[in-house]
Design a protein around this motif. Structure first.
Motif, PDB file in Angstrom:
ATOM      1  N   UNK A 157       0.715  -1.217  -0.036  1.00 30.62           N
ATOM      2  CA  UNK A 157      -0.078  -0.065   0.025  1.00 30.62           C
ATOM      3  C   UNK A 157       0.969   1.170   0.050  1.00 30.62           C
ATOM      4  N   UNK A 158       0.378   2.261  -0.649  1.00 32.41           N
ATOM      5  CA  UNK A 158       1.088   3.491  -0.861  1.00 32.41           C
ATOM      6  C   UNK A 158       1.088   4.234   0.530  1.00 32.41           C
ATOM      7  N   UNK A 159       2.145   5.263   0.745  1.00 37.13           N
ATOM      8  CA  UNK A 159       2.094   5.901   1.915  1.00 37.13           C
ATOM      9  C   UNK A 159       2.861   7.426   1.386  1.00 37.13           C
ATOM     10  N   UNK A 160       1.952   8.255   1.729  1.00 36.85           N
ATOM     11  CA  UNK A 160       2.447   9.724   1.343  1.00 36.85           C
ATOM     12  C   UNK A 160       3.186  10.338   2.429  1.00 36.85           C
ATOM     13  N   UNK A 161       4.386  10.436   2.382  1.00 40.03           N
ATOM     14  CA  UNK A 161       5.310  11.086   3.687  1.00 40.03           C
ATOM     15  C   UNK A 161       4.694  12.486   3.799  1.00 40.03           C
ATOM     16  N   UNK A 162       4.699  13.015   5.148  1.00 41.36           N
ATOM     17  CA  UNK A 162       4.164  14.171   5.181  1.00 41.36           C
ATOM     18  C   UNK A 162       5.554  15.444   4.888  1.00 41.36           C
ATOM     19  N   UNK A 163       4.975  16.627   4.493  1.00 45.28           N
ATOM     20  CA  UNK A 163       6.042  17.631   4.212  1.00 45.28           C
ATOM     21  C   UNK A 163       6.876  17.850   5.462  1.00 45.28           C
ATOM     22  N   UNK A 164       8.120  18.505   5.230  1.00 42.85           N
ATOM     23  CA  UNK A 164       8.920  18.996   6.181  1.00 42.85           C
ATOM     24  C   UNK A 164       8.105  20.007   7.256  1.00 42.85           C
ATOM     25  N   UNK A 217      -2.300  27.336  -9.712  1.00 48.49           N
ATOM     26  CA  UNK A 217      -2.445  28.108  -8.460  1.00 48.49           C
ATOM     27  C   UNK A 217      -2.129  29.693  -8.664  1.00 48.49           C
ATOM     28  N   UNK A 218      -1.260  29.901  -9.758  1.00 52.04           N
ATOM     29  CA  UNK A 218      -0.904  31.210  -9.941  1.00 52.04           C
ATOM     30  C   UNK A 218       0.420  31.657  -9.016  1.00 52.04           C
ATOM     31  N   UNK A 219       0.715  30.644  -8.158  1.00 55.16           N
ATOM     32  CA  UNK A 219       1.672  30.872  -7.089  1.00 55.16           C
ATOM     33  C   UNK A 219       2.962  29.959  -7.317  1.00 55.16           C
ATOM     34  N   UNK A 220       4.057  30.125  -7.789  1.00 50.18           N
ATOM     35  CA  UNK A 220       5.114  29.157  -8.095  1.00 50.18           C
ATOM     36  C   UNK A 220       5.854  28.764  -6.653  1.00 50.18           C
ATOM     37  N   UNK A 221       6.549  27.844  -6.724  1.00 43.22           N
ATOM     38  CA  UNK A 221       7.121  27.207  -5.363  1.00 43.22           C
ATOM     39  C   UNK A 221       8.184  28.284  -4.971  1.00 43.22           C
ATOM     40  N   UNK A 222       8.254  28.543  -3.799  1.00 41.42           N
ATOM     41  CA  UNK A 222       9.172  29.651  -3.040  1.00 41.42           C
ATOM     42  C   UNK A 222      10.761  28.876  -3.341  1.00 41.42           C
ATOM     43  N   UNK A 229       8.756  18.451  -1.828  1.00 39.45           N
ATOM     44  CA  UNK A 229       8.306  19.041  -0.749  1.00 39.45           C
ATOM     45  C   UNK A 229       7.301  20.174  -0.880  1.00 39.45           C
ATOM     46  N   UNK A 230       7.230  20.662  -1.881  1.00 38.41           N
ATOM     47  CA  UNK A 230       6.329  21.733  -2.332  1.00 38.41           C
ATOM     48  C   UNK A 230       5.051  20.960  -2.570  1.00 38.41           C
ATOM     49  N   UNK A 231       5.180  19.904  -3.451  1.00 34.85           N
ATOM     50  CA  UNK A 231       3.788  19.275  -3.802  1.00 34.85           C
ATOM     51  C   UNK A 231       3.465  18.300  -2.504  1.00 34.85           C
TER      52      UNK A 231
END
Length: 317
Positions: A157-164, A217-222, A229-231
């Protein structure tokens, strides 16, 4: 692995049942149906002993059709594709889009199953299952169904790790209304499988998905934030908003900072962080405390520390 996409753009990774497990389930179902047919037929014959032979033959044929044809159809309809044999083997009959079957699906499968299983002793069903890419017999093809395995190992099963943690709440003001469902699906699938991809391939996929997400979204990744991590941070923000909409503002899960070390989202989950870090300022001596005017403060006794060797000098009292 067979990937089915539902009407809500949700990909279902289902494993089609193999021919041996399907054959075993059919044999179990036939054994139960034959036992029920024999018991019911003996009871009916004993209860209608006064009737003539033609009436008893008609009742036997009716019992055969009712138990060996109508019985499996009724069981699959009421159990949503899980007969006794499929329940024992961990199988289920589903639609092509992954949804539960209805009476018309079970009816088509049952009627065609009489020809390809009962009348030909399963020869046609075996040949069609071997020819089909997903192991479907003729009844599944005409009914638009598929037999899949329900017992999938947990490790798959897949697991999506949380962001930093330093990205928690950073995209709370982002407009996510223009992001389509297929892009969310692609982002989630990438995050579940990014640990299995080649680093260069995974980085290029993350950059492409981040570019598509930023265009919606109109806002690029910082600057300095890795694309993976942005995703993950934007996906967590979407899940947080959905939880708030469903359960209220006070019980939204995932809205606060996440302990990356405990949840598996540490630096190793998204690679080395490229966030610019500022070097800590060199330690400066604290300014000496001034005593009130006209008095002299006694110097504080110096105690040897682990990082400063003792000189053996003790100031006078």
């Amino acid at each position: 692995m067979s990937e089915l996409v539902t009407g809500e753009a949700v990909a279902l990774e289902l494993r089609p049942a193999k021919l041996p497990s399907r054959a075993l389930a059919v044999l179990l179902d036939l054994a139960v149906a034959l036992m029920a047919y024999i018991v019911v037929t003996l009871g009916v014959v004993a209860a209608t002993a006064s009737l003539d032979e033609a009436a008893q033959t008609a009742l036997s044929i009716a019992m055969f059709v009712l138990l060996l044809v109508g019985g499996p159809i009724a069981v699959e309809t009421l159990s949503h594709g899980r007969s006794l044999g499929k329940l024992a083997c961990g199988l289920r009959v589903v639609r092509d889009d992954g949804g539960p079957i209805r009476f018309r699906h079970a009816l088509v499968r049952g009627l065609i199953g009489v020809i390809e299983i009962l009348m030909t002793l399963g020869v046609i069903a075996v040949i069609s299952s071997l020819v089909s890419a997903r192991g479907r017999r003729l009844g599944d093809v005409f009914a638009g169904t598929l037999v899949v395995r329900e017992r999938v190992p947990l490790a798959r099963t897949g697991f999506v790790p949380p962001p930093p943690p330093w990205l928690a709440g950073r995209f709370s003001g982002l407009d996510l209304s223009a992001v389509p469902s297929d892009l969310w699906l692609a982002i989630r699938q990438y995050l579940m499988r990014m640990q299995q991809l080649d680093p260069q391939v995974g980085w290029s996929m993350a950059e492409r998905l981040a570019t598509d997400l930023a265009a919606r979204t109109g806002a690029p990744a910082p600057e300095g934030v890795p694309p993976a991590a942005y995703l993950a941070a934007v996906l967590q923000e979407r899940q947080t908003r959905e939880a708030r909409r469903a359960f209220g503002n006070g019980s939204a899960a995932g809205g606060g900072p996440v302990d990356a070390g405990a949840a598996g989202g540490g630096p190793g989950a998204y690679g080395p962080s490229v966030m610019p870090t500022t070097a800590p300022a060199p330690a400066t001596a604290a300014p000496p405390s001034r005593a009130p005017y006209g008095t002299e403060a006694a110097p504080a006794p110096q105690t040897p520390s682990d990082d400063r060797p003792s000189t053996g000098f003790v100031p006078p009292a």
